[in-house]
Design a protein around this motif. Sequence first.
Motif, mmCIF file in Angstrom:
data_model
loop_
_atom_site.group_PDB
_atom_site.id
_atom_site.type_symbol
_atom_site.label_atom_id
_atom_site.label_comp_id
_atom_site.label_asym_id
_atom_site.label_seq_id
_atom_site.Cartn_x
_atom_site.Cartn_y
_atom_site.Cartn_z
ATOM 1 N N CYS A 9 0.827 -1.210 0.000
ATOM 2 C CA CYS A 9 0.000 0.000 0.000
ATOM 3 C C CYS A 9 0.861 1.260 0.000
ATOM 4 O O CYS A 9 0.548 2.252 -0.666
ATOM 5 N N SER A 13 0.942 3.761 -3.092
ATOM 6 C CA SER A 13 0.587 5.151 -2.805
ATOM 7 C C SER A 13 1.631 6.101 -3.387
ATOM 8 O O SER A 13 1.289 7.120 -4.013
ATOM 9 N N ARG A 14 2.883 5.764 -3.194
ATOM 10 C CA ARG A 14 3.976 6.612 -3.693
ATOM 11 C C ARG A 14 3.956 6.702 -5.217
ATOM 12 O O ARG A 14 4.205 7.769 -5.791
ATOM 13 N N MET A 18 -2.244 8.151 -4.830
ATOM 14 C CA MET A 18 -3.386 7.892 -3.963
ATOM 15 C C MET A 18 -2.905 7.743 -2.525
ATOM 16 O O MET A 18 -1.748 7.399 -2.291
ATOM 17 N N THR A 19 -3.768 7.982 -1.588
ATOM 18 C CA THR A 19 -3.385 7.790 -0.192
ATOM 19 C C THR A 19 -3.413 6.296 0.146
ATOM 20 O O THR A 19 -4.101 5.504 -0.513
ATOM 21 N N VAL A 20 -2.661 5.936 1.173
ATOM 22 C CA VAL A 20 -2.660 4.547 1.632
ATOM 23 C C VAL A 20 -4.068 4.122 2.032
ATOM 24 O O VAL A 20 -4.514 3.007 1.723
ATOM 25 N N GLU A 21 -4.777 5.023 2.693
ATOM 26 C CA GLU A 21 -6.132 4.702 3.145
ATOM 27 C C GLU A 21 -7.051 4.444 1.953
ATOM 28 O O GLU A 21 -7.887 3.533 1.983
#
Length: 254
Positions: A9, A13-14, A18-21
């Motif tokens: 995740c 994300s990186r 997108m955010t990890v959440e």
Amino acid sequence: MEKRFEEYCIIASRISGMTVEAIKEIVKYVEDKEFDDSVEVIMSSIYIKQWYDSIKESGVNADYSLYSDQYYIAAGWLSYKKWSSKHVKVIADNKQQWGDVKTIIDFGCGIGYSTLDFAVAFPEARIIGTNLKGIQLELCKEICKDMKNVEFFTDEQFAELPTCDIAFCSEYFEHFYEPTVHLREILLQTRPRYMMCANAFRPLAVGHFNKYLIEGKIEDHEVTKTMFNNILFDSYHPVEHNGFNNRPNIWERL
């Protein structure tokens, strides 16, 4: 697996922004909706309903433009977790059976974790993953960046692939409109000693073709599976094993 998911995740994300959440929410959504065998649950997903509606419109196959990066991030992880990780374990647990393995090609290597698992299990071998350009390849390279025996080829570099001892194709050929043509290409180009396949020629699955072009005719998934296996029977014989769900199907060159 939980620790690896957290790592994934962060990497996704990186790369995606997108955010990890958000990634975790998408993975859970896809797992709850698509990876449920209930047609009613599957059809409740707006995205997947669009996929099926596009099949109805064309009469044959879906609109592949619907296959977004966001969906790939989720489906790529779930495919590895549910299938590819188990298939690689079968191969790794029986590594003595394959003899001297110098080169393994992981065709359509997904998010890269199956390639990583091969690199760990066969540290002396050259491990090659193949994938499309884009977020798929970026994920693979980041996940395997610390492995010295791993390299990646894009689909455009197919003609540069070497011969290999093991060709691993997990959840792969069902994403080709002409899978038997591509199978022949792989056998001719890489001449694997072992062909290890875990195909899922099943209709109405997101990312799969609903029907296939086989020998100039549009065929359903059952005919496609039979024709695919007939090509392998020409120069390979099946190897029995006690792996997960009797998969992958393992073929040894005659």
